[in-house]
Design a protein around this motif. Structure first.
Motif, short mmCIF file in Angstrom:
data_model
loop_
_atom_site.label_atom_id
_atom_site.label_comp_id
_atom_site.label_asym_id
_atom_site.label_seq_id
_atom_site.Cartn_x
_atom_site.Cartn_y
_atom_site.Cartn_z
N MET A 1 69.26 56.88 64.26
CA MET A 1 69.44 55.79 65.18
C MET A 1 68.10 55.08 65.42
SD MET A 1 72.38 54.92 66.10
CE MET A 1 73.62 54.80 67.48
N GLY A 2 68.12 53.71 65.23
CA GLY A 2 66.64 53.16 65.54
C GLY A 2 66.50 52.87 66.98
N ARG A 3 65.27 53.03 67.33
CA ARG A 3 64.75 52.68 68.50
C ARG A 3 64.87 51.18 69.05
NH1 ARG A 3 61.89 55.88 65.92
NH2 ARG A 3 60.14 54.48 65.85
N VAL A 4 65.06 50.66 70.11
CA VAL A 4 65.07 49.29 70.40
C VAL A 4 64.56 49.27 71.72
CG1 VAL A 4 66.74 47.18 70.84
CG2 VAL A 4 67.24 49.06 69.05
N SER A 5 63.91 48.12 72.13
CA SER A 5 63.39 47.70 73.40
C SER A 5 64.08 46.32 73.71
CB SER A 5 61.92 47.92 73.42
OG SER A 5 61.39 46.91 72.27
N ARG A 6 63.88 46.06 74.82
CA ARG A 6 64.39 44.71 75.43
C ARG A 6 63.09 43.85 75.76
NH1 ARG A 6 69.44 44.30 73.76
NH2 ARG A 6 70.54 46.25 73.97
N VAL A 7 63.19 42.76 75.19
CA VAL A 7 62.13 41.68 75.38
C VAL A 7 62.80 40.45 75.48
CG1 VAL A 7 59.99 40.52 74.62
CG2 VAL A 7 60.26 43.11 74.00
N GLU A 8 62.67 40.14 76.86
CA GLU A 8 63.14 38.85 77.24
C GLU A 8 64.64 38.79 76.76
OE1 GLU A 8 61.03 35.39 75.61
OE2 GLU A 8 58.99 36.30 76.57
N GLY A 9 65.37 39.56 77.23
CA GLY A 9 66.94 39.75 76.87
C GLY A 9 67.17 39.86 75.54
N ARG A 10 66.50 40.09 74.48
CA ARG A 10 66.90 40.39 73.27
C ARG A 10 66.35 41.51 72.59
NH1 ARG A 10 62.54 36.65 72.73
NH2 ARG A 10 61.13 37.52 71.20
N ALA A 11 67.16 42.45 71.84
CA ALA A 11 66.87 43.56 71.35
C ALA A 11 65.68 43.58 70.25
CB ALA A 11 67.94 44.29 70.74
N GLN A 12 64.89 44.47 70.27
CA GLN A 12 63.49 44.37 69.19
C GLN A 12 63.52 45.82 68.84
OE1 GLN A 12 59.88 42.88 70.83
NE2 GLN A 12 59.98 41.32 69.37
N SER A 13 63.36 46.01 67.54
CA SER A 13 62.94 47.39 66.90
C SER A 13 61.43 47.70 67.28
CB SER A 13 63.00 47.12 65.29
OG SER A 13 62.48 48.45 64.74
N THR A 14 61.36 48.92 67.43
CA THR A 14 60.06 49.59 67.75
C THR A 14 59.23 49.94 66.50
OG1 THR A 14 60.95 51.63 67.98
CG2 THR A 14 60.54 50.11 70.12
N ALA A 15 59.86 49.28 65.17
CA ALA A 15 59.00 49.76 64.11
C ALA A 15 57.59 49.07 63.98
CB ALA A 15 59.96 49.17 62.84
N VAL A 16 56.73 49.78 63.55
CA VAL A 16 55.52 49.13 63.49
C VAL A 16 55.00 48.65 61.76
CG1 VAL A 16 53.08 49.74 63.67
CG2 VAL A 16 54.57 50.42 65.14
N ALA A 17 54.59 47.63 61.78
CA ALA A 17 54.09 47.45 60.25
C ALA A 17 53.39 48.70 59.66
CB ALA A 17 53.21 46.15 60.48
N PRO A 18 53.72 48.61 58.46
CA PRO A 18 53.12 49.72 57.56
C PRO A 18 51.59 49.96 57.77
CG PRO A 18 54.92 48.86 56.30
CD PRO A 18 54.67 47.77 57.49
N GLU A 19 50.95 48.65 57.63
CA GLU A 19 49.47 48.97 57.49
C GLU A 19 48.75 49.52 59.06
OE1 GLU A 19 51.10 45.80 57.00
OE2 GLU A 19 51.12 45.99 54.90
N PHE A 20 49.78 48.89 60.25
CA PHE A 20 49.25 49.28 61.45
C PHE A 20 49.58 50.87 61.62
CE2 PHE A 20 49.63 49.77 66.16
CZ PHE A 20 48.31 49.34 66.37
N ARG A 21 50.88 51.33 61.04
CA ARG A 21 51.40 52.60 60.99
C ARG A 21 50.24 53.59 60.32
NH1 ARG A 21 56.45 51.67 59.44
NH2 ARG A 21 55.86 52.10 57.27
N GLU A 22 49.61 53.17 59.21
CA GLU A 22 48.80 53.73 58.58
C GLU A 22 47.49 53.99 59.39
OE1 GLU A 22 47.38 56.36 55.94
OE2 GLU A 22 49.29 55.95 56.24
N ALA A 23 46.99 52.88 59.89
CA ALA A 23 45.87 52.71 60.60
C ALA A 23 45.73 53.78 61.69
CB ALA A 23 45.54 51.36 60.98
N LEU A 24 46.92 54.17 62.53
CA LEU A 24 47.07 55.02 63.57
C LEU A 24 47.06 56.07 63.03
CD1 LEU A 24 49.86 53.22 65.80
CD2 LEU A 24 47.19 53.41 66.41
N ALA A 25 47.68 56.61 62.07
CA ALA A 25 47.52 57.80 61.31
C ALA A 25 45.94 58.23 60.89
CB ALA A 25 48.49 57.97 60.08
N GLU A 26 45.36 57.24 60.50
CA GLU A 26 43.89 57.37 60.02
C GLU A 26 43.30 57.73 61.48
OE1 GLU A 26 42.62 54.05 57.69
OE2 GLU A 26 43.95 54.61 55.96
#
Length: 191
Positions: A1-26
């Motif tokens: 199941m995906g994670r969802v957060s509410r921003v200004e009443g609309r659902a938004q995935s908490t997925a992070v762009a692959p480049e940023f995800r890799e930058a955090l792992a690094e």
């Protein structure tokens, strides 16, 4: 199941762009490189020395704790990732701690990558410990993991100093030479 957060009443995935995800792992791997520097420069005489006072852990216990807690995070949050070997503070050497911390850091970086993939991610919750509430995996998880390492790394540095085995200036300055650390880790640099 995906994670969802509410921003200004609309659902938004908490997925992070692959480049940023890799930058955090690094960046997590860079965080571990700082642990490696402390262990590299720590005088071996300080490793098992019992500090004065009750309830104060020796440096060996601090670093085995850091590794074993990472192991726990992986076991509870990402059971599909192979667990690194558990360390025994009664027998662990500095060399064993360095190797084990490097291994657990790589596996935690893998967990970070997977936790931030959003809907297709395999790690929906971060379990710090059996007694602690489960968190959505994401920024809070990442910050907690880095803060935990930094807290205990600081303890070890302070304890070495108090025991009369202050780390040399090249170790302290080496932990803050981030461009060099990125390079030592084989990464292009901050992004």
């Amino acid at each position: 199941m995906g994670r969802v957060s509410r921003v200004e009443g609309r659902a938004q995935s908490t997925a992070v762009a692959p480049e940023f995800r890799e930058a955090l792992a690094e960046a997590y791997m860079l965080n571990d490189r700082m642990n490696q520097i402390v262990l590299e420069y720590l005088d071996p005489r300080a490793w098992r020395l019992k500090p004065p006072g009750s309830g104060v852990r020796p440096i060996v216990a601090i670093f085995t704790h850091v590794h074993n807690i990472r192991r726990k995070w992986i076991r509870l949050s990402a059971p599909h990732i192979e667990l690194p070997v558990e360390l025994d503070r009664e027998r662990c050497t500095q060399k064993q701690a360095r190797a084990a911390l490097g291994d657990s850091a790589r596996r935690c970086a893998e967990m970070i990558r997977e936790a931030l993939t959003g809907d297709e991610g395999r790690i929906a919750k971060f379990h710090r410990d059996g007694w602690a509430p489960k968190w959505q995996s994401g920024a809070g998880m990442y910050a907690y993991m880095v803060a935990h390492d930094a807290h205990h790394r600081g303890q070890a540095c302070m304890l070495a100093h108090q025991l009369g085995y202050k780390l040399p200036m090249q170790a302290i300055s080496g932990m803050w030479s981030w461009e060099k650390l990125w390079n030592e880790c084989g990464f292009a640099g901050p992004r």
